[in-house]
Scaffold this motif. Sequence first.
Motif, PDB file in Angstrom:
ATOM      1  N   UNK A   2       0.815  -1.196   0.000  1.00 19.03           N
ATOM      2  CA  UNK A   2       0.000   0.000   0.000  1.00 19.03           C
ATOM      3  C   UNK A   2       0.861   1.263   0.000  1.00 19.03           C
ATOM      4  N   UNK A   3       0.236   2.371  -0.286  1.00 22.10           N
ATOM      5  CA  UNK A   3       0.974   3.623  -0.499  1.00 22.10           C
ATOM      6  C   UNK A   3       1.774   4.064   0.722  1.00 22.10           C
ATOM      7  N   UNK A   4       1.232   4.044   1.967  1.00 23.18           N
ATOM      8  CA  UNK A   4       2.047   4.479   3.122  1.00 23.18           C
ATOM      9  C   UNK A   4       3.300   3.637   3.302  1.00 23.18           C
ATOM     10  N   UNK A   5       3.163   2.310   3.143  1.00 22.77           N
ATOM     11  CA  UNK A   5       4.329   1.441   3.321  1.00 22.77           C
ATOM     12  C   UNK A   5       5.356   1.715   2.229  1.00 22.77           C
ATOM     13  N   UNK A   6       4.876   1.922   0.988  1.00 21.83           N
ATOM     14  CA  UNK A   6       5.788   2.208  -0.117  1.00 21.83           C
ATOM     15  C   UNK A   6       6.544   3.514   0.134  1.00 21.83           C
ATOM     16  N   UNK A   7       5.827   4.537   0.587  1.00 24.13           N
ATOM     17  CA  UNK A   7       6.482   5.817   0.869  1.00 24.13           C
ATOM     18  C   UNK A   7       7.529   5.679   1.975  1.00 24.13           C
ATOM     19  N   UNK A   8       7.178   4.906   3.021  1.00 22.92           N
ATOM     20  CA  UNK A   8       8.126   4.689   4.118  1.00 22.92           C
ATOM     21  C   UNK A   8       9.356   3.936   3.625  1.00 22.92           C
ATOM     22  N   UNK A   9       9.111   2.943   2.741  1.00 25.55           N
ATOM     23  CA  UNK A   9      10.232   2.164   2.206  1.00 25.55           C
ATOM     24  C   UNK A   9      11.169   3.055   1.381  1.00 25.55           C
ATOM     25  N   UNK A  10      10.573   3.930   0.577  1.00 26.04           N
ATOM     26  CA  UNK A  10      11.371   4.852  -0.247  1.00 26.04           C
ATOM     27  C   UNK A  10      12.180   5.789   0.653  1.00 26.04           C
ATOM     28  N   UNK A  11      11.516   6.305   1.707  1.00 28.91           N
ATOM     29  CA  UNK A  11      12.200   7.195   2.642  1.00 28.91           C
ATOM     30  C   UNK A  11      13.366   6.490   3.311  1.00 28.91           C
ATOM     31  N   UNK A  12      13.136   5.237   3.744  1.00 26.97           N
ATOM     32  CA  UNK A  12      14.213   4.472   4.395  1.00 26.97           C
ATOM     33  C   UNK A  12      15.366   4.226   3.418  1.00 26.97           C
ATOM     34  N   UNK A  13      15.027   3.940   2.146  1.00 27.55           N
ATOM     35  CA  UNK A  13      16.063   3.708   1.138  1.00 27.55           C
ATOM     36  C   UNK A  13      16.891   4.975   0.907  1.00 27.55           C
ATOM     37  N   UNK A  14      16.201   6.133   0.806  1.00 27.18           N
ATOM     38  CA  UNK A  14      16.905   7.408   0.612  1.00 27.18           C
ATOM     39  C   UNK A  14      17.823   7.702   1.792  1.00 27.18           C
ATOM     40  N   UNK A  15      17.330   7.455   3.007  1.00 30.75           N
ATOM     41  CA  UNK A  15      18.143   7.693   4.196  1.00 30.75           C
ATOM     42  C   UNK A  15      19.365   6.774   4.217  1.00 30.75           C
ATOM     43  N   UNK A  16      19.159   5.507   3.812  1.00 28.25           N
ATOM     44  CA  UNK A  16      20.259   4.550   3.788  1.00 28.25           C
ATOM     45  C   UNK A  16      21.323   4.977   2.765  1.00 28.25           C
ATOM     46  N   UNK A  17      20.855   5.395   1.575  1.00 33.44           N
ATOM     47  CA  UNK A  17      21.794   5.850   0.540  1.00 33.44           C
ATOM     48  C   UNK A  17      22.552   7.093   1.011  1.00 33.44           C
ATOM     49  N   UNK A  18      21.822   8.015   1.658  1.00 37.06           N
ATOM     50  CA  UNK A  18      22.467   9.231   2.162  1.00 37.06           C
ATOM     51  C   UNK A  18      23.519   8.903   3.210  1.00 37.06           C
ATOM     52  N   UNK A  19      23.179   7.947   4.087  1.00 39.85           N
ATOM     53  CA  UNK A  19      24.138   7.531   5.124  1.00 39.85           C
ATOM     54  C   UNK A  19      25.371   6.905   4.496  1.00 39.85           C
ATOM     55  N   UNK A  20      25.161   6.039   3.500  1.00 38.10           N
ATOM     56  CA  UNK A  20      26.291   5.398   2.829  1.00 38.10           C
ATOM     57  C   UNK A  20      27.146   6.424   2.101  1.00 38.10           C
ATOM     58  N   UNK A  21      26.505   7.400   1.461  1.00 34.88           N
ATOM     59  CA  UNK A  21      27.238   8.441   0.741  1.00 34.88           C
ATOM     60  C   UNK A  21      28.070   9.275   1.709  1.00 34.88           C
ATOM     61  N   UNK A  22      27.467   9.589   2.864  1.00 35.41           N
ATOM     62  CA  UNK A  22      28.188  10.386   3.859  1.00 35.41           C
ATOM     63  C   UNK A  22      29.390   9.617   4.401  1.00 35.41           C
ATOM     64  N   UNK A  23      29.167   8.344   4.736  1.00 31.47           N
ATOM     65  CA  UNK A  23      30.269   7.534   5.267  1.00 31.47           C
ATOM     66  C   UNK A  23      31.381   7.369   4.242  1.00 31.47           C
TER      67      UNK A  23
END
Length: 482
Positions: A2-23
């Motif tokens: 469903x849409x809320x779970x998909x949005x949360x998943x996208x947000x978590x993915x963006x945060x993970x990528x940002x964390x990896x990029x920063x590290x």
Amino acid sequence: MNRPVRRLSILMLVMFVALMASATSIQYFQSSSLNADSRNVRTLYREFGTDRGPIIVSGESIATSEPVDTPYKFQRTYRSDGAYSNVTGYFSTTFNSMTGIEKAQNGVLGGSDSSLAGQRLQELVTGRQPQGGAVELTLDNTVQEAAISAMAGRKGAVVAIEPSTGKILAQVSLPTYDANSIATQDSAAAQEAWTSLNEDEDKPLVDRTSRGDQYAPGSTFKMLTAVAMLENDPDMTPDTLVEAPTSWSPPGTSHEIYNPGQIACGDGSGEATLRQTFIQSCNTAYAIGGVDVGADNMIDQANKFGFGENFETPLLVTASRFPEPANDAELAMDSFGQQDIRVTPMQMAMITSAIANDGELMTPYLVNRTLTADLEEVSTTKPNKYGDTMSEQTAAYMQEMMVEDVKSGTGHRAAIDGVEVAGKTGTAEIASGVLPHAWFAAFAPADDPQIAVVVLLENDPGDGGTSAAPVAREIIQAKLGQ
């Protein structure tokens, strides 16, 4: 999904990528600069756990690491007389900082530089205590010590350069300080020394040769103005008659410029040869000459010598200044080294060196070689041309006039029996009631220059000819073995 779970998943993915990029950015792209940052306490602890390599001058170590029974394992030690403190800098646990060559060559001295990869691999295989590499400087101990001796405790600076290569042979800043007093691992003693040195009105921590305060060059600047006059008039020679009145007022002002001592230049006719104006150091001739050349051409000539540009030897040399004059009156004063011109002794040594080297300016440098812990050569600095500053003909004319200045002019106290010395005096007025700065610039032998030297004496009761020229003479004699 469903849409809320998909949005949360996208947000978590963006945060993970940002964390990896920063590290990745910190650990890979920024690692070198972070490791080199003098505020990095981990770096300093690692460095003090390493047998840091020596800094070498004329085959002798002027900075070494000694084993000590402390968590840091090693104590950095320096020559206690401070002869090289403005060059070596210090390596301090108390202040978590490095300065001078200690900072500029930290990778080699600490053993982390990529050029020492073979040494590090050997240490890993053999289990040997990690050691830093050595840095051999271009400084000549004989010349450095002669400069310190000749300065006789007076405040100022000496810079000596080998004109054909740019090797810095001496770099003296006085008063100096004992780098051991700050490098000590006794925090209370280091703090006391730091406070005392910073509160000292003579500023011993300031390297007068190339950083910190800058100075009006006085009549040594006439070397640059004479070059500009010759370069901008193809018919001019040392025997060309130029305007040289006893006093002169720039256009649009009633202010009078006088020659030193308000004496007549040449025969007092109002004209003299360029040669005569140079050896007599006539202010009016160079005030008029600079105005005739024009501000743009004067500044362009200064820039050819390095004005307006910071560079590293690898120690920072701050840019000397020739700001755009507001009018001809300011340009006239600038043209004989007063008004707004501000220079380092290193800059004046560069001008002198370029004249000695037929107009070709070599970039000054301090590091001769880097070595492994076993003193095997890793790299040797190759001389690098800074630029062409004038024609060979102009350089020949300047050499001729500077020789005459020592033979029969204001620089005669720099004369050495059996050696043709070329030079130019300078006395820079500061303010009413304040003693002037005494300057002398020279090179020798004139027909095959081995050394170009500039002497600055701050607030000296004499002048360039009486005070600074004898200092230069002693330094040249030491270099040439006279």
